[in-house]
Design an enzyme around this catalytic site. Structure first.
Site, PDB file in Angstrom:
ATOM      1  N   SER A  42       0.856  -1.189   0.000  1.00  0.00           N
ATOM      2  CA  SER A  42       0.000   0.000   0.000  1.00  0.00           C
ATOM      3  C   SER A  42       0.894   1.241   0.000  1.00  0.00           C
ATOM      4  O   SER A  42       2.063   1.180   0.395  1.00  0.00           O
ATOM      5  CB  SER A  42      -0.850  -0.020   1.280  1.00  0.00           C
ATOM      6  N   TYR A 101      -2.785  -0.732  10.107  1.00  0.00           N
ATOM      7  CA  TYR A 101      -2.746  -1.058   8.674  1.00  0.00           C
ATOM      8  C   TYR A 101      -1.410  -0.617   8.073  1.00  0.00           C
ATOM      9  O   TYR A 101      -0.772  -1.371   7.336  1.00  0.00           O
ATOM     10  CB  TYR A 101      -3.914  -0.357   7.984  1.00  0.00           C
TER      11      TYR A 101
HETATM   12  P1  NAD Z   1     -11.842  -5.552  -0.821  1.00  0.00           P
HETATM   13  O1  NAD Z   1     -12.433  -5.306   0.518  1.00  0.00           O
HETATM   14  O2  NAD Z   1     -12.713  -5.520  -2.013  1.00  0.00           O
HETATM   15  O3  NAD Z   1     -11.005  -6.904  -0.817  1.00  0.00           O
HETATM   16  C1  NAD Z   1     -10.388  -7.429   0.324  1.00  0.00           C
HETATM   17  C2  NAD Z   1     -10.681  -8.892   0.385  1.00  0.00           C
HETATM   18  O4  NAD Z   1     -10.042  -9.456   1.541  1.00  0.00           O
HETATM   19  C3  NAD Z   1     -12.172  -9.169   0.515  1.00  0.00           C
HETATM   20  O5  NAD Z   1     -12.537 -10.184  -0.398  1.00  0.00           O
HETATM   21  C4  NAD Z   1     -12.305  -9.668   1.954  1.00  0.00           C
HETATM   22  O6  NAD Z   1     -13.352 -10.594   2.129  1.00  0.00           O
HETATM   23  C5  NAD Z   1     -10.961 -10.331   2.136  1.00  0.00           C
HETATM   24  N1  NAD Z   1     -10.689 -10.601   3.543  1.00  0.00           N
HETATM   25  C6  NAD Z   1     -10.883  -9.784   4.615  1.00  0.00           C
HETATM   26  N2  NAD Z   1     -10.585 -10.438   5.737  1.00  0.00           N
HETATM   27  C7  NAD Z   1     -10.194 -11.689   5.369  1.00  0.00           C
HETATM   28  C8  NAD Z   1      -9.759 -12.829   6.069  1.00  0.00           C
HETATM   29  N3  NAD Z   1      -9.667 -12.846   7.407  1.00  0.00           N
HETATM   30  N4  NAD Z   1      -9.435 -13.934   5.374  1.00  0.00           N
HETATM   31  C9  NAD Z   1      -9.521 -13.944   4.035  1.00  0.00           C
HETATM   32  N5  NAD Z   1      -9.939 -12.903   3.304  1.00  0.00           N
HETATM   33  C10 NAD Z   1     -10.264 -11.790   3.976  1.00  0.00           C
HETATM   34  O7  NAD Z   1     -10.693  -4.457  -0.957  1.00  0.00           O
HETATM   35  P2  NAD Z   1      -9.561  -4.245  -2.044  1.00  0.00           P
HETATM   36  O8  NAD Z   1      -9.361  -2.787  -2.104  1.00  0.00           O
HETATM   37  O9  NAD Z   1      -9.851  -4.998  -3.293  1.00  0.00           O
HETATM   38  O10 NAD Z   1      -8.287  -4.856  -1.283  1.00  0.00           O
HETATM   39  C11 NAD Z   1      -7.433  -5.854  -1.812  1.00  0.00           C
HETATM   40  C12 NAD Z   1      -6.046  -5.666  -1.239  1.00  0.00           C
HETATM   41  O11 NAD Z   1      -5.507  -4.433  -1.742  1.00  0.00           O
HETATM   42  C13 NAD Z   1      -5.986  -5.551   0.286  1.00  0.00           C
HETATM   43  O12 NAD Z   1      -4.827  -6.210   0.756  1.00  0.00           O
HETATM   44  C14 NAD Z   1      -5.878  -4.057   0.521  1.00  0.00           C
HETATM   45  O13 NAD Z   1      -5.287  -3.759   1.738  1.00  0.00           O
HETATM   46  C15 NAD Z   1      -5.010  -3.672  -0.657  1.00  0.00           C
HETATM   47  N6  NAD Z   1      -5.027  -2.251  -1.036  1.00  0.00           N
HETATM   48  C16 NAD Z   1      -6.165  -1.626  -1.441  1.00  0.00           C
HETATM   49  C17 NAD Z   1      -6.097  -0.293  -1.811  1.00  0.00           C
HETATM   50  C18 NAD Z   1      -7.298   0.472  -2.278  1.00  0.00           C
HETATM   51  O14 NAD Z   1      -7.172   1.670  -2.525  1.00  0.00           O
HETATM   52  N7  NAD Z   1      -8.440  -0.148  -2.441  1.00  0.00           N
HETATM   53  C19 NAD Z   1      -4.891   0.400  -1.770  1.00  0.00           C
HETATM   54  C20 NAD Z   1      -3.748  -0.276  -1.336  1.00  0.00           C
HETATM   55  C21 NAD Z   1      -3.826  -1.600  -0.979  1.00  0.00           C
END
Ligand code: NAD
Length: 283
Positions: free
Chosen positions: A166, A179
């Site tokens: 991130s 986080y």
């Molecule tokens: P999202 O919430 O759509 O996806 C996250 C997924 O992780 C979901 O499917 C959720 O069910 C799953 N999850 C949560 N707890 C869990 C657990 N205990 N066991 C298994 N799965 C679990 O969000 P996203 O934005 O698609 O996030 C995907 C990744 O990208 C994450 O690691 C997030 O931190 C990272 N990220 C997102 C952004 C952003 O701007 N959206 C930026 C940087 C990093």
């Protein structure tokens, strides 16, 4: 759409958090390039939705439930993956992650008067439970899933692990303490694992998305009428390309890092995909 070649055809992949927005898109893109994908999500129905999309387009995939906070759940999913992919695993994407208000302060800066204000959550109010939950989800869950699934790469002289970092890793965003620490840990783990597994030719890299509108942050970034919140206005002003990322912005980097022919000597790095956020000093 990215042009398809045969470099990834027939490979096998596990995607944790594959039912989510970003890793759902990654699962679909891998499948479009001929990869057989195990889509894992805490809730199997979310993974199944992604699998249905993949199958509709003629791809190969199956859904499994996997909670990366539960060792037994990871082990069970790994056994199911082994049955489906008896020749071994080529690609692991550690996508499960997210934040929770219990591990964040409510204000950017601490002021002494906050101590008297019941509506303000200060650094001093953060609980062990909240801090551990978010740290474990983003860091320990990634390490544990890697331990379990990477066993299926050993002895094949090939393997790719991709972690999801991130923009809060290189320099932490305000408020989101646990986080940010966990994602910084992900960058460090990515380097550590790349070195540790180098003799097995298992490469480990990370993708650091900038700010993407997804289910986990929509309410933080957009008001009900769709306009920017104060926080997202700040984000856009610090992003030289002046927009949020779209899931498809990540896919070229994903394909590059998973393709041995294109990135076979690349290991231990985190690639920012952030519209220039990390490069910008703010002036
Ligand atoms: P999202 O919430 O759509 O996806 C996250 C997924 O992780 C979901 O499917 C959720 O069910 C799953 N999850 C949560 N707890 C869990 C657990 N205990 N066991 C298994 N799965 C679990 O969000 P996203 O934005 O698609 O996030 C995907 C990744 O990208 C994450 O690691 C997030 O931190 C990272 N990220 C997102 C952004 C952003 O701007 N959206 C930026 C940087 C990093």
């Amino acid at each position: 759409m990215i042009t398809i070649n045969d470099n990834l055809k027939g490979k096998t992949a596990v995607v944790t958090g594959g039912g989510g927005v970003l890793c759902g898109a990654m699962s679909m893109e891998l499948a479009r390039h001929g990869v057989k994908v195990a889509v894992l999500s805490r809730k199997e129905e979310n993974a199944q939705e992604v699998v249905n999309e993949i199958k509709k387009d003629g791809g190969e995939a199956f859904a499994l439930s996997c909670d990366v906070l539960e060792q037994a759940s990871i082990t069970k999913a790994a056994e199911a993956v082994k049955q489906q992919f008896p020749d071994g695993l080529d690609i692991l994407i550690n996508g499960a992650g997210g934040n929770h208000p219990d591990a964040s302060t409510s204000e950017e800066y601490f002021m002494q008067e906050h101590l008297e204000d019941p509506d303000v959550k200060t650094f001093f109010d953060l609980t062990e439970e909240g801090l551990k939950h978010v740290f474990n989800l983003n860091y320990v869950g990634t390490v544990m899933a890697t331990q379990e699934f990477m066993k299926q790469m050993v002895g094949r002289d090939n393997g790719i692990v991709i972690n999801i970092s991130s923009m809060s890793a290189p320099s932490p965003m305000t408020k989101v303490l646990s986080y940010s620490s966990a994602k910084a840990g992900i960058d460090n783990f990515t380097q550590w694992l790349a070195v540790h597994m180098a003799k097995e030719n298992i490469r480990c890299n990370a993708i650091a998305p900038g700010f993407f509108l997804t289910s986990q942050n929509r309410a933080l970034l957009l008001k009900e009428d769709g306009s920017h919140t104060a926080r997202s206005g700040k984000i856009i002003s610090q992003t030289p390309m002046e927009r949020f990322g779209k899931p498809e912005d990540l896919l070229g980097t994903l394909l590059w890092l998973t393709d041995e022919k294109m990135s076979g000597f690349v290991t231990g790095i985190t690639v920012p995909v952030d519209g220039g956020f990390m490069a910008y000093s703010g002036v």
